[in-house]
Design a protein around this motif. Sequence first.
Motif: not given
Length: 94
Positions: A39-65
């Motif tokens: 685990q690490i700790s880092l600062p965040i600074a943002h208002g709106e926005g977050n990471y969003y992807c569909d299930e197929a993209t999430l599966a691809q991200l996980r498969a590709n590490h």
Amino acid sequence: MHCQAPNRLRQVYLSRTAHYEIANHETDFYQPLYGSTDQISLPIAHGEGNYYCDEATLAQLRANHQIIFEYVENPNGSTANIAGITMKREMCLG
């Protein structure tokens, strides 16, 4: 790949320290900076926005590490607590 959506949890500006779990210890972006830390700790600074992807993209991200950092406590509702991903060839971390 759809990467950003309006903040679904709150519409306020966040500026604080966030805690992240390391999802991929093998990447060149992580290893030289943090060694074998889980685990690490880092600062965040943002208002709106977050990471969003569909299930197929999430599966691809996980498969590709490609998921490098995950929020311990998700401050913005990002999909699967994702806080940082790389491109498939690890040329960019965001």
